[in-house]
Enzyme design. Structure first.
Site, PDB file in Angstrom:
ATOM      1  N   ARG A 180       0.949  -1.309  -0.153  1.00  0.00           N
ATOM      2  CA  ARG A 180       0.223   0.145  -0.393  1.00  0.00           C
ATOM      3  C   ARG A 180       0.929   1.193  -0.072  1.00  0.00           C
ATOM      4  NH1 ARG A 180      -4.187  -1.234   4.567  1.00  0.00           N
ATOM      5  NH2 ARG A 180      -2.071  -2.562   5.410  1.00  0.00           N
ATOM      6  N   LYS A 227     -14.745   7.277  -0.426  1.00  0.00           N
ATOM      7  CA  LYS A 227     -13.688   7.195   0.334  1.00  0.00           C
ATOM      8  C   LYS A 227     -12.944   8.426   0.327  1.00  0.00           C
ATOM      9  CE  LYS A 227     -10.526   3.574   1.205  1.00  0.00           C
ATOM     10  NZ  LYS A 227     -10.146   2.063   1.927  1.00  0.00           N
ATOM     11  N   SER A 248      -8.317  -4.178   7.264  1.00  0.00           N
ATOM     12  CA  SER A 248      -7.356  -3.789   8.392  1.00  0.00           C
ATOM     13  C   SER A 248      -7.921  -4.107   9.388  1.00  0.00           C
ATOM     14  CB  SER A 248      -6.141  -2.679   7.843  1.00  0.00           C
ATOM     15  OG  SER A 248      -4.940  -2.859   8.540  1.00  0.00           O
ATOM     16  N   THR A 249      -8.163  -2.009  10.074  1.00  0.00           N
ATOM     17  CA  THR A 249      -8.823  -1.919  10.953  1.00  0.00           C
ATOM     18  C   THR A 249     -10.490  -2.483  10.699  1.00  0.00           C
ATOM     19  OG1 THR A 249      -9.188   0.450  10.558  1.00  0.00           O
ATOM     20  CG2 THR A 249      -7.006  -0.099  11.481  1.00  0.00           C
ATOM     21  N   THR A 280     -12.492   0.741   6.986  1.00  0.00           N
ATOM     22  CA  THR A 280     -13.841   0.888   5.663  1.00  0.00           C
ATOM     23  C   THR A 280     -14.768   0.157   5.846  1.00  0.00           C
ATOM     24  OG1 THR A 280     -11.530   0.880   5.099  1.00  0.00           O
ATOM     25  CG2 THR A 280     -13.407   0.699   3.352  1.00  0.00           C
TER      26      THR A 280
HETATM   27  C1  R5P Z   1      -6.732   0.693   0.691  1.00  0.00           C
HETATM   28  O1  R5P Z   1      -8.014   1.615   0.030  1.00  0.00           O
HETATM   29  C2  R5P Z   1      -7.157  -0.658   1.187  1.00  0.00           C
HETATM   30  O2  R5P Z   1      -8.392  -1.116  -0.405  1.00  0.00           O
HETATM   31  C3  R5P Z   1      -8.722  -1.453   1.647  1.00  0.00           C
HETATM   32  O3  R5P Z   1      -9.582  -0.696   1.774  1.00  0.00           O
HETATM   33  C4  R5P Z   1      -8.285  -0.151   3.392  1.00  0.00           C
HETATM   34  O4  R5P Z   1      -6.567  -1.603   2.984  1.00  0.00           O
HETATM   35  C5  R5P Z   1      -8.921  -1.631   4.028  1.00  0.00           C
HETATM   36  O5  R5P Z   1      -8.450  -0.172   5.498  1.00  0.00           O
HETATM   37  P1  R5P Z   1      -9.654  -0.795   6.277  1.00  0.00           P
HETATM   38  O6  R5P Z   1      -9.845  -2.002   7.379  1.00  0.00           O
HETATM   39  O7  R5P Z   1      -8.004  -0.256   7.653  1.00  0.00           O
HETATM   40  O8  R5P Z   1     -10.003   0.676   6.796  1.00  0.00           O
END
Ligand code: R5P
Length: 294
Positions: free
Chosen positions: A93, A189, A220-221, A224
Protein backbone atom coordinates in the site's frame (compact mmCIF):
# COMPACT_ATOMS: atom_id res chain seq x y z
CA UNK A 1 10.22 -27.72 -9.68
CA UNK A 2 10.06 -27.95 -5.87
CA UNK A 3 7.79 -26.16 -3.41
CA UNK A 4 9.40 -24.76 -0.30
CA UNK A 5 6.93 -24.52 2.57
CA UNK A 6 7.56 -21.08 4.03
CA UNK A 7 6.79 -21.09 7.78
CA UNK A 8 4.10 -18.41 7.39
CA UNK A 9 2.17 -20.43 4.78
CA UNK A 10 3.11 -24.04 5.48
CA UNK A 11 -0.51 -25.24 5.42
CA UNK A 12 -1.28 -23.49 2.13
CA UNK A 13 2.02 -24.77 0.69
CA UNK A 14 1.06 -28.34 1.67
CA UNK A 15 -2.30 -28.00 -0.09
CA UNK A 16 -0.60 -26.67 -3.23
CA UNK A 17 1.94 -29.51 -3.18
CA UNK A 18 -0.93 -32.00 -2.90
CA UNK A 19 -2.95 -30.44 -5.72
CA UNK A 20 0.01 -30.12 -8.10
CA UNK A 21 1.94 -33.25 -7.12
CA UNK A 22 5.08 -31.10 -6.92
CA UNK A 23 7.64 -32.30 -4.38
CA UNK A 24 7.80 -30.21 -1.23
CA UNK A 25 10.78 -29.05 0.77
CA UNK A 26 10.03 -28.35 4.45
CA UNK A 27 11.73 -25.53 6.31
CA UNK A 28 13.00 -25.51 9.88
CA UNK A 29 12.33 -22.05 11.27
CA UNK A 30 13.02 -20.63 14.69
CA UNK A 31 13.46 -17.34 16.44
CA UNK A 32 16.46 -16.82 18.66
CA UNK A 33 15.95 -15.40 22.16
CA UNK A 34 17.04 -11.96 20.91
CA UNK A 35 14.41 -12.01 18.13
CA UNK A 36 16.65 -12.95 15.18
CA UNK A 37 15.29 -15.41 12.59
CA UNK A 38 16.79 -18.74 11.59
CA UNK A 39 15.79 -20.96 8.67
CA UNK A 40 17.09 -24.21 7.19
CA UNK A 41 15.89 -26.03 4.07
CA UNK A 42 15.27 -29.71 4.65
CA UNK A 43 15.87 -31.15 1.19
CA UNK A 44 17.99 -30.76 -1.93
CA UNK A 45 17.23 -27.95 -4.39
CA UNK A 46 20.21 -28.17 -6.73
CA UNK A 47 19.29 -27.31 -10.37
CA UNK A 48 15.63 -26.95 -9.38
CA UNK A 49 13.15 -24.18 -10.04
CA UNK A 50 12.30 -23.46 -6.40
CA UNK A 51 8.92 -21.98 -5.55
CA UNK A 52 8.68 -20.52 -2.04
CA UNK A 53 5.19 -20.11 -0.58
CA UNK A 54 5.36 -17.49 2.15
CA UNK A 55 2.84 -14.84 3.04
CA UNK A 56 4.03 -11.61 4.65
CA UNK A 57 1.18 -10.49 6.87
CA UNK A 58 1.98 -9.61 10.50
CA UNK A 59 4.72 -9.96 11.70
CA UNK A 60 5.61 -8.56 8.29
CA UNK A 61 9.26 -7.76 8.84
CA UNK A 62 10.16 -11.20 10.28
CA UNK A 63 8.28 -12.94 7.51
CA UNK A 64 10.01 -10.88 4.84
CA UNK A 65 13.37 -11.72 6.39
CA UNK A 66 12.43 -15.43 6.47
CA UNK A 67 11.50 -15.21 2.78
CA UNK A 68 14.79 -13.51 1.94
CA UNK A 69 16.76 -16.08 3.97
CA UNK A 70 14.96 -18.99 2.24
CA UNK A 71 15.63 -17.51 -1.21
CA UNK A 72 19.29 -16.99 -0.33
CA UNK A 73 19.57 -20.51 1.09
CA UNK A 74 18.03 -21.92 -2.09
CA UNK A 75 20.54 -20.06 -4.26
CA UNK A 76 23.42 -21.04 -1.96
CA UNK A 77 22.30 -24.64 -2.44
CA UNK A 78 22.41 -24.16 -6.22
CA UNK A 79 18.74 -23.68 -7.09
CA UNK A 80 18.43 -22.74 -10.77
CA UNK A 81 15.61 -20.24 -10.26
CA UNK A 82 13.66 -18.91 -7.30
CA UNK A 83 10.04 -17.79 -7.59
CA UNK A 84 8.38 -16.32 -4.51
CA UNK A 85 4.65 -16.93 -4.11
CA UNK A 86 3.63 -14.25 -1.63
CA UNK A 87 -0.15 -14.41 -1.16
CA UNK A 88 -0.25 -11.22 0.91
CA UNK A 89 2.52 -8.85 -0.02
CA UNK A 90 3.39 -6.52 2.83
CA UNK A 91 4.06 -2.84 2.16
CA UNK A 92 2.15 -2.92 -1.14
CA UNK A 93 0.00 0.00 0.00
CA UNK A 94 3.03 2.30 0.28
CA UNK A 95 3.51 2.26 -3.48
CA UNK A 96 4.06 5.97 -3.99
CA UNK A 97 4.98 9.13 -2.14
CA UNK A 98 1.89 10.44 -0.39
CA UNK A 99 3.63 12.94 1.91
CA UNK A 100 6.98 14.61 1.43
CA UNK A 101 9.88 12.69 2.97
CA UNK A 102 8.30 9.24 2.69
CA UNK A 103 9.77 6.09 1.14
CA UNK A 104 8.23 3.94 -1.58
CA UNK A 105 8.38 0.93 0.74
CA UNK A 106 7.27 -1.71 -1.76
CA UNK A 107 10.14 -0.76 -4.07
CA UNK A 108 12.64 -1.29 -1.25
CA UNK A 109 11.04 -4.64 -0.35
CA UNK A 110 11.31 -5.81 -3.98
CA UNK A 111 14.98 -4.75 -4.21
CA UNK A 112 15.78 -6.56 -0.95
CA UNK A 113 14.13 -9.77 -2.16
CA UNK A 114 15.96 -9.52 -5.47
CA UNK A 115 19.29 -9.04 -3.70
CA UNK A 116 18.55 -12.15 -1.61
CA UNK A 117 17.95 -14.32 -4.68
CA UNK A 118 14.31 -13.98 -5.73
CA UNK A 119 14.06 -14.07 -9.56
CA UNK A 120 10.29 -13.76 -9.95
CA UNK A 121 7.27 -13.13 -7.74
CA UNK A 122 3.58 -13.96 -7.81
CA UNK A 123 1.18 -12.33 -5.40
CA UNK A 124 -2.60 -12.25 -5.05
CA UNK A 125 -4.76 -9.15 -5.51
CA UNK A 126 -1.97 -6.69 -4.91
CA UNK A 127 -3.35 -3.36 -3.73
CA UNK A 128 -2.18 -1.43 -6.82
CA UNK A 129 -0.81 -3.70 -9.51
CA UNK A 130 0.97 -0.89 -11.33
CA UNK A 131 3.54 -0.90 -8.52
CA UNK A 132 4.80 -4.21 -9.96
CA UNK A 133 6.46 -2.16 -12.69
CA UNK A 134 8.88 -0.96 -9.98
CA UNK A 135 10.11 -4.51 -9.32
CA UNK A 136 13.56 -5.44 -10.62
CA UNK A 137 12.30 -8.89 -11.72
CA UNK A 138 9.15 -10.29 -13.38
CA UNK A 139 6.23 -10.03 -10.98
CA UNK A 140 2.50 -10.53 -11.33
CA UNK A 141 -0.68 -10.38 -9.28
CA UNK A 142 -3.40 -12.97 -9.76
CA UNK A 143 -6.99 -12.54 -8.65
CA UNK A 144 -8.89 -14.53 -6.05
CA UNK A 145 -12.10 -12.55 -6.54
CA UNK A 146 -13.71 -15.29 -8.70
CA UNK A 147 -13.12 -17.76 -5.83
CA UNK A 148 -14.79 -15.39 -3.36
CA UNK A 149 -17.72 -14.71 -5.70
CA UNK A 150 -18.18 -18.44 -6.24
CA UNK A 151 -18.34 -18.91 -2.46
CA UNK A 152 -21.42 -16.68 -2.52
CA UNK A 153 -23.04 -18.28 -5.55
CA UNK A 154 -22.70 -21.63 -3.77
CA UNK A 155 -24.50 -20.06 -0.80
CA UNK A 156 -27.34 -19.20 -3.17
CA UNK A 157 -26.54 -15.46 -3.42
CA UNK A 158 -26.59 -15.14 -7.17
CA UNK A 159 -27.62 -11.61 -8.21
CA UNK A 160 -26.38 -10.09 -4.94
CA UNK A 161 -25.26 -6.44 -5.20
CA UNK A 162 -21.45 -6.19 -5.36
CA UNK A 163 -20.28 -3.03 -3.63
CA UNK A 164 -16.81 -1.51 -3.72
CA UNK A 165 -16.15 0.80 -0.76
CA UNK A 166 -14.22 3.17 -3.02
CA UNK A 167 -13.57 3.83 -6.69
CA UNK A 168 -10.17 2.08 -6.48
CA UNK A 169 -11.88 -1.22 -5.60
CA UNK A 170 -14.47 -0.96 -8.39
CA UNK A 171 -12.52 -3.39 -10.62
CA UNK A 172 -12.92 -5.95 -7.81
CA UNK A 173 -16.69 -5.39 -7.56
CA UNK A 174 -16.92 -5.59 -11.36
CA UNK A 175 -15.06 -8.89 -11.36
CA UNK A 176 -17.40 -10.28 -8.69
CA UNK A 177 -20.44 -8.98 -10.55
CA UNK A 178 -19.32 -10.96 -13.61
CA UNK A 179 -19.90 -14.11 -11.55
CA UNK A 180 -22.78 -13.04 -9.32
CA UNK A 181 -24.73 -11.61 -12.23
CA UNK A 182 -26.36 -8.79 -10.20
CA UNK A 183 -25.53 -5.10 -10.08
CA UNK A 184 -22.37 -3.38 -8.86
CA UNK A 185 -21.40 0.06 -7.65
CA UNK A 186 -18.94 1.98 -5.51
CA UNK A 187 -18.96 4.45 -2.67
CA UNK A 188 -16.58 7.38 -2.18
CA UNK A 189 -13.93 6.94 0.52
CA UNK A 190 -11.48 9.43 1.92
CA UNK A 191 -8.71 8.62 4.36
CA UNK A 192 -6.92 11.23 6.44
CA UNK A 193 -3.23 10.69 5.62
CA UNK A 194 -2.17 11.77 9.12
CA UNK A 195 -4.76 10.10 11.39
CA UNK A 196 -5.75 7.15 9.14
CA UNK A 197 -9.41 8.01 9.84
CA UNK A 198 -11.76 6.81 7.09
CA UNK A 199 -14.82 8.67 5.83
CA UNK A 200 -17.15 6.80 3.48
CA UNK A 201 -19.70 8.90 1.60
CA UNK A 202 -23.17 7.88 0.56
CA UNK A 203 -24.29 7.20 -2.99
CA UNK A 204 -27.73 6.38 -4.24
CA UNK A 205 -28.00 2.71 -5.09
CA UNK A 206 -31.03 0.55 -5.26
CA UNK A 207 -30.13 -2.05 -2.65
CA UNK A 208 -33.44 -1.95 -0.79
CA UNK A 209 -34.41 -5.47 0.23
CA UNK A 210 -31.37 -6.95 -1.52
CA UNK A 211 -28.35 -8.90 -0.34
CA UNK A 212 -25.26 -6.71 -0.69
CA UNK A 213 -21.67 -7.91 -0.55
CA UNK A 214 -18.88 -5.42 0.11
CA UNK A 215 -15.78 -6.51 -1.80
CA UNK A 216 -12.31 -5.16 -1.02
CA UNK A 217 -8.72 -6.35 -1.38
CA UNK A 218 -7.84 -5.87 2.31
CA UNK A 219 -9.70 -5.51 5.58
CA UNK A 220 -7.32 -4.03 8.11
CA UNK A 221 -8.87 -2.05 10.98
CA UNK A 222 -12.32 -2.59 9.51
CA UNK A 223 -13.04 1.16 9.27
CA UNK A 224 -13.78 0.98 5.55
CA UNK A 225 -16.23 -1.94 5.84
CA UNK A 226 -17.96 -0.42 8.90
CA UNK A 227 -18.49 2.84 6.96
CA UNK A 228 -19.80 1.01 3.90
CA UNK A 229 -22.08 -1.27 5.96
CA UNK A 230 -23.65 1.73 7.70
CA UNK A 231 -24.55 3.23 4.33
CA UNK A 232 -25.95 -0.07 3.03
CA UNK A 233 -28.16 -0.28 6.12
CA UNK A 234 -29.39 3.28 5.61
CA UNK A 235 -30.23 2.34 2.03
CA UNK A 236 -32.28 -0.63 3.22
CA UNK A 237 -30.11 -3.61 2.21
CA UNK A 238 -31.67 -6.81 3.56
CA UNK A 239 -28.42 -8.62 4.30
CA UNK A 240 -24.84 -7.41 4.22
CA UNK A 241 -21.69 -9.52 3.77
CA UNK A 242 -18.05 -8.50 3.64
CA UNK A 243 -15.58 -10.28 1.39
CA UNK A 244 -11.91 -9.62 0.97
CA UNK A 245 -8.80 -11.44 -0.18
CA UNK A 246 -6.62 -10.40 2.75
CA UNK A 247 -8.48 -10.38 6.07
CA UNK A 248 -5.88 -8.79 8.35
CA UNK A 249 -8.60 -7.98 10.92
CA UNK A 250 -6.44 -5.89 13.21
CA UNK A 251 -7.52 -5.49 16.86
CA UNK A 252 -11.29 -5.62 17.28
CA UNK A 253 -11.99 -5.23 13.54
CA UNK A 254 -14.09 -8.39 13.36
CA UNK A 255 -16.34 -7.32 16.25
CA UNK A 256 -16.75 -3.79 14.86
CA UNK A 257 -17.73 -5.16 11.45
CA UNK A 258 -20.26 -7.63 12.87
CA UNK A 259 -21.63 -4.94 15.20
CA UNK A 260 -22.17 -2.74 12.13
CA UNK A 261 -24.65 -5.32 10.83
CA UNK A 262 -22.45 -7.48 8.60
CA UNK A 263 -23.63 -11.12 8.67
CA UNK A 264 -20.30 -12.74 7.87
CA UNK A 265 -16.75 -11.85 6.87
CA UNK A 266 -15.20 -14.01 4.18
CA UNK A 267 -11.49 -13.98 3.45
CA UNK A 268 -8.89 -16.34 2.02
CA UNK A 269 -5.97 -18.21 3.53
CA UNK A 270 -3.53 -15.54 2.29
CA UNK A 271 -3.73 -14.48 5.92
CA UNK A 272 -4.80 -16.97 8.54
CA UNK A 273 -7.86 -15.85 10.52
CA UNK A 274 -11.36 -16.97 11.45
CA UNK A 275 -12.45 -15.44 8.14
CA UNK A 276 -10.18 -17.72 6.06
CA UNK A 277 -13.03 -19.63 4.43
CA UNK A 278 -11.74 -19.73 0.86
CA UNK A 279 -8.44 -21.38 0.01
CA UNK A 280 -6.06 -19.92 -2.55
CA UNK A 281 -4.60 -23.39 -3.19
CA UNK A 282 -6.55 -24.12 -6.43
CA UNK A 283 -5.72 -20.67 -7.86
CA UNK A 284 -2.00 -20.89 -7.08
CA UNK A 285 -1.83 -24.54 -8.19
CA UNK A 286 -3.24 -23.58 -11.59
CA UNK A 287 -0.62 -20.87 -11.89
CA UNK A 288 2.19 -23.26 -10.96
CA UNK A 289 1.02 -25.90 -13.41
CA UNK A 290 1.10 -23.25 -16.17
CA UNK A 291 4.56 -22.13 -15.01
CA UNK A 292 5.82 -25.70 -15.01
CA UNK A 293 4.59 -26.49 -18.49
CA UNK A 294 5.52 -23.07 -19.92
C1 R5P B 1 -7.16 0.51 0.86
O1 R5P B 1 -7.62 1.35 0.09
C2 R5P B 1 -7.60 -0.90 0.83
O2 R5P B 1 -8.16 -1.23 -0.39
C3 R5P B 1 -8.59 -1.21 1.95
O3 R5P B 1 -9.80 -0.54 1.71
C4 R5P B 1 -8.03 -0.76 3.27
O4 R5P B 1 -6.75 -1.29 3.47
C5 R5P B 1 -8.94 -1.21 4.40
O5 R5P B 1 -8.43 -0.69 5.59
P1 R5P B 1 -9.31 -0.58 6.88
O6 R5P B 1 -9.93 -1.94 7.11
O7 R5P B 1 -8.34 -0.20 7.95
O8 R5P B 1 -10.34 0.48 6.64
Amino acid sequence: MKIVLGPASAELGEKIAQLTGIEKVPVVAKTFPDGESYIRLVGAVQDEHVVIVQTTSSPQDSRLIQLAFIAAAAKRNKARKVTAIVPYLAYARQDKIFLEGENISIETVASMLHAAGVDALITVNMHAENALARFPFPAKSISAIPLLAEYFTQKGFKKAFALAPDKGAMHIADEAQGILGGEAGHLEKQRDRYTGQVNVAKKDFNVKGKTAIIFDDIISTGGTIVGAAKILKELGAAKIYAACVHALLIGDAEKRILDAGVEEIIGTDSVFSLASKVSLAPLISKELKALKSG
